[in-house]
Design a protein around this motif. Structure first.
Motif, PDB file in Angstrom:
ATOM      1  N   MET A   8       0.842  -1.191   0.000  1.00 11.85           N
ATOM      2  CA  MET A   8       0.000   0.000   0.000  1.00 11.85           C
ATOM      3  C   MET A   8       0.878   1.241   0.000  1.00 11.85           C
ATOM      4  N   ALA A   9       0.560   2.216  -0.835  1.00  7.53           N
ATOM      5  CA  ALA A   9       1.363   3.440  -0.932  1.00  7.53           C
ATOM      6  C   ALA A   9       0.499   4.659  -0.638  1.00  7.53           C
ATOM      7  N   LEU A  10       1.102   5.654   0.003  1.00 10.13           N
ATOM      8  CA  LEU A  10       0.453   6.947   0.179  1.00 10.13           C
ATOM      9  C   LEU A  10       0.808   7.809  -1.024  1.00 10.13           C
ATOM     10  N   LEU A  11      -0.158   8.566  -1.503  1.00 10.90           N
ATOM     11  CA  LEU A  11       0.040   9.366  -2.708  1.00 10.90           C
ATOM     12  C   LEU A  11      -0.606  10.733  -2.556  1.00 10.90           C
ATOM     13  N   ALA A  12       0.131  11.769  -2.967  1.00 12.08           N
ATOM     14  CA  ALA A  12      -0.436  13.115  -3.096  1.00 12.08           C
ATOM     15  C   ALA A  12      -0.268  13.515  -4.553  1.00 12.08           C
ATOM     16  N   LEU A  13      -1.373  13.806  -5.221  1.00  7.92           N
ATOM     17  CA  LEU A  13      -1.366  14.124  -6.652  1.00  7.92           C
ATOM     18  C   LEU A  13      -2.148  15.403  -6.876  1.00  7.92           C
ATOM     19  N   GLU A  37      -5.910  18.989  -5.248  1.00  5.91           N
ATOM     20  CA  GLU A  37      -5.054  17.865  -4.877  1.00  5.91           C
ATOM     21  C   GLU A  37      -5.883  16.682  -4.415  1.00  5.91           C
ATOM     22  N   LEU A  38      -5.405  15.496  -4.735  1.00  7.81           N
ATOM     23  CA  LEU A  38      -6.007  14.255  -4.251  1.00  7.81           C
ATOM     24  C   LEU A  38      -4.991  13.564  -3.359  1.00  7.81           C
ATOM     25  N   TYR A  39      -5.421  13.194  -2.166  1.00  9.10           N
ATOM     26  CA  TYR A  39      -4.581  12.429  -1.242  1.00  9.10           C
ATOM     27  C   TYR A  39      -5.143  11.014  -1.196  1.00  9.10           C
ATOM     28  N   CYS A  40      -4.287  10.030  -1.397  1.00  4.09           N
ATOM     29  CA  CYS A  40      -4.780   8.663  -1.575  1.00  4.09           C
ATOM     30  C   CYS A  40      -3.926   7.644  -0.843  1.00  4.09           C
ATOM     31  N   SER A  41      -4.581   6.547  -0.526  1.00  5.15           N
ATOM     32  CA  SER A  41      -3.895   5.320  -0.144  1.00  5.15           C
ATOM     33  C   SER A  41      -4.199   4.370  -1.291  1.00  5.15           C
ATOM     34  N   SER A  42      -3.161   3.952  -2.027  1.00  5.89           N
ATOM     35  CA  SER A  42      -3.416   3.247  -3.270  1.00  5.89           C
ATOM     36  C   SER A  42      -2.333   2.223  -3.569  1.00  5.89           C
ATOM     37  N   GLU A  93      -2.917  14.696 -21.570  1.00  8.45           N
ATOM     38  CA  GLU A  93      -1.621  15.337 -21.742  1.00  8.45           C
ATOM     39  C   GLU A  93      -1.563  16.698 -21.048  1.00  8.45           C
ATOM     40  N   ASP A  94      -2.685  17.423 -21.048  1.00  5.16           N
ATOM     41  CA  ASP A  94      -2.734  18.737 -20.405  1.00  5.16           C
ATOM     42  C   ASP A  94      -2.510  18.616 -18.901  1.00  5.16           C
ATOM     43  N   LEU A  95      -3.089  17.574 -18.303  1.00  2.00           N
ATOM     44  CA  LEU A  95      -2.911  17.365 -16.862  1.00  2.00           C
ATOM     45  C   LEU A  95      -1.506  16.864 -16.555  1.00  2.00           C
ATOM     46  N   GLN A  96      -1.009  15.961 -17.359  1.00  5.69           N
ATOM     47  CA  GLN A  96       0.322  15.400 -17.128  1.00  5.69           C
ATOM     48  C   GLN A  96       1.394  16.479 -17.152  1.00  5.69           C
ATOM     49  N   SER A  97       1.196  17.484 -17.999  1.00 10.53           N
ATOM     50  CA  SER A  97       2.221  18.522 -18.163  1.00 10.53           C
ATOM     51  C   SER A  97       2.329  19.458 -16.967  1.00 10.53           C
ATOM     52  N   CYS A  98       1.288  19.521 -16.128  1.00 14.10           N
ATOM     53  CA  CYS A  98       1.322  20.483 -15.012  1.00 14.10           C
ATOM     54  C   CYS A  98       1.033  19.835 -13.651  1.00 14.10           C
ATOM     55  N   SER A  99       0.970  18.511 -13.615  1.00 12.66           N
ATOM     56  CA  SER A  99       0.656  17.836 -12.345  1.00 12.66           C
ATOM     57  C   SER A  99       1.926  17.336 -11.668  1.00 12.66           C
ATOM     58  N   TYR A 100       1.790  17.001 -10.397  1.00 10.03           N
ATOM     59  CA  TYR A 100       2.908  16.443  -9.631  1.00 10.03           C
ATOM     60  C   TYR A 100       2.374  15.287  -8.794  1.00 10.03           C
ATOM     61  N   GLN A 101       3.278  14.379  -8.441  1.00 15.48           N
ATOM     62  CA  GLN A 101       2.926  13.241  -7.611  1.00 15.48           C
ATOM     63  C   GLN A 101       4.003  13.063  -6.539  1.00 15.48           C
ATOM     64  N   HIS A 102       3.562  12.810  -5.297  1.00 13.18           N
ATOM     65  CA  HIS A 102       4.480  12.531  -4.190  1.00 13.18           C
ATOM     66  C   HIS A 102       4.066  11.203  -3.563  1.00 13.18           C
ATOM     67  N   LEU A 103       5.041  10.362  -3.240  1.00 17.28           N
ATOM     68  CA  LEU A 103       4.754   9.041  -2.681  1.00 17.28           C
ATOM     69  C   LEU A 103       5.255   8.911  -1.248  1.00 17.28           C
TER      70      LEU A 103
END
Length: 424
Positions: A1-6, A54-59, A80-90
């Motif tokens: 299980m991973a914690l994710l902030a996207l 932002e979405l905070y997830c356990s995934s 592609e529009d979202l990918q270009s300006c989004s970030y992800q932290h694990l």
């Protein structure tokens, strides 16, 4: 299980993009339920403000790409529009990111306090939607605890520098004497409340509050001796406003170019200062084309804000230390919980083996076997059963050259290398 902030924020995306991925308050609970149905997503919470979504997830490990694809479809935007300006932290980075957000260190206005209340609302909505359980629940509580520490142990909250403060500061640059101006405030939330306070502190006496519900507008207006009107009354009061500051959760513009043009004619082209703090925008972008109108969005406030944050830099460094400590503490807590689950399984397996050997012992006693023989058989059976699986796995590890596992076994069971040798 991973914690994710996207997510995306004011650092990675323009207001034009942010308003397209913003979740209206009435959308959030349904969106949470949808997100929880996605493969690999176990828990989720949504934070949507004018400066970030932002979405905070356990995934599962691929949860980020799954959620990004879902956001693309939900908001009908090219992936592609979202990918270009989004970030992800694990994992630890996700925990640290949430704590930095809670403390206002990731905000447009360094150390601004409103974001903590917005994060708490995000948590409450996720609880209501039953989209949050143990892992995210613990992370939110730790973030709240660290934010409280930062507020009480550092000077991060001193010297008010919020979007509201910046908007009023900018008005002072436009008008020689802002106290002689009249203001129209659109909305009745926390940001408009702060704007009203800053205006009153700067001597503005004529304030009108316009809101979708008159009751809410009256509740805010009564605190400042202001007038309360409905949004539908704005065309009638707009011409008398020198300052217009808007911050609502409306999905459609409230002020259009035509309405502002008519107001300017009535004002005989006396200038109007307008600040649109909302995302999506409350004031049509085309209003900026009009002469005698100074229109600013949240992105335009950046320079004003940067001048006011210098005094908070030292406090921010102290806050980062507390956040790093809080992150380490949280991750240790999560690892400890992992160990608890493993230990529980180990104990259950050992107890099952014990019960099986006891059952054999009772049968032997019932058949007339001596107590001494039964006890010896019980001891041998327990020993053999308990060390069988570890012995097999250790032999495999040795054959594969996994000396690290053998060393770990010695550490776990406190085995000295020469324990079996005779010292005589």
């Amino acid at each position: 299980m991973a914690l994710l902030a996207l997510g995306i924020n004011h650092k990675t995306a323009s207001v034009a993009v942010r308003e397209k991925v913003a979740f209206a308050p009435e959308q959030v609970e349904d969106a949470l339920m949808q997100a929880c149905q996605l493969s690999g997503v176990h828990e989720v919470a949504i934070l949507s403000t004018c400066n970030r979504t932002e979405l905070y997830c356990s995934s599962a490990s691929n949860g980020g790409e799954t959620l990004l694809q879902w956001m693309s479809e939900y908001h009908q935007l090219p992936l592609e529009d979202l990918q270009s300006c989004s970030y992800q932290h694990l994992d630890a980075d996700a925990a640290r990111h949430m704590m930095r957000v809670a403390c206002g260190l990731d905000s447009l206005v360094l150390g601004e306090p409103q974001i903590l209340g917005q994060l708490k609302s995000s948590y409450a909505v996720a609880q209501s939607a039953k989209s949050i359980r143990s892992d995210l629940g613990r992370l939110f509580q730790q973030a709240f605890s660290v934010a409280k520490q930062v507020r009480t142990q550092t000077a991060i909250g001193e010297n008010p520098v919020s979007v509201a403060y910046a908007a009023v500061s900018l008005a002072q640059h436009i008008f020689a004497d802002v106290s002689q101006s009249s203001a129209l405030l659109i909305g009745a939330g926390e940001t408009i409340d702060l704007v009203a306070r800053h205006l009153v502190q700067n001597g503005v006496k004529k304030i009108t509050v316009a809101n979708r519900t008159l009751e809410r507008a009256q509740a805010l207006a009564s605190q400042f001796g202001a007038e309360a009107v409905l949004l539908s009354d704005i065309p009638e009061v707009l011409a008398s406003a020198d300052i217009v500051i808007s911050s609502t959760a409306s999905q459609l513009p409230i002020l259009g170019k035509g309405a502002v043009e008519r107001a300017l004619k009535q004002r005989k082209h006396r200038p109007m200062f307008m600040v649109d703090i909302a995302v999506p925008r409350d004031i049509e972008a085309e209003v900026e084309e009009l002469s005698d109108v100074y229109l600013y969005t949240v992105d335009d406030l950046r320079e004003v804000i940067e001048e006011n944050v210098k005094s908070r830099q030292d406090a921010a460094e102290e806050a980062e230390y507390l956040i790093n400590h809080g992150t380490s503490e949280f991750m240790q807590q999560m690892r400890s919980l992992d160990a608890v689950g493993t230990l529980r399984t180990l104990r259950q397996k050992a107890e099952k083996t014990r019960d099986q050997e006891l059952e054999k012992a009772f049968k032997m006693l019932n058949k007339g076997k001596s107590v001494e023989d039964v006890l010896q058989q019980l001891a041998r059976g327990l020993t053999n059963k308990l060390i069988h699986s570890p012995s097999v796995q250790m032999k495999k590890a040795s054959a594969m050259g996994r000396g690290d596992l053998l060393q770990l076994t010695q550490e776990l069971f406190e085995l000295a290398p020469n324990d079996t040798e005779d010292d005589s």
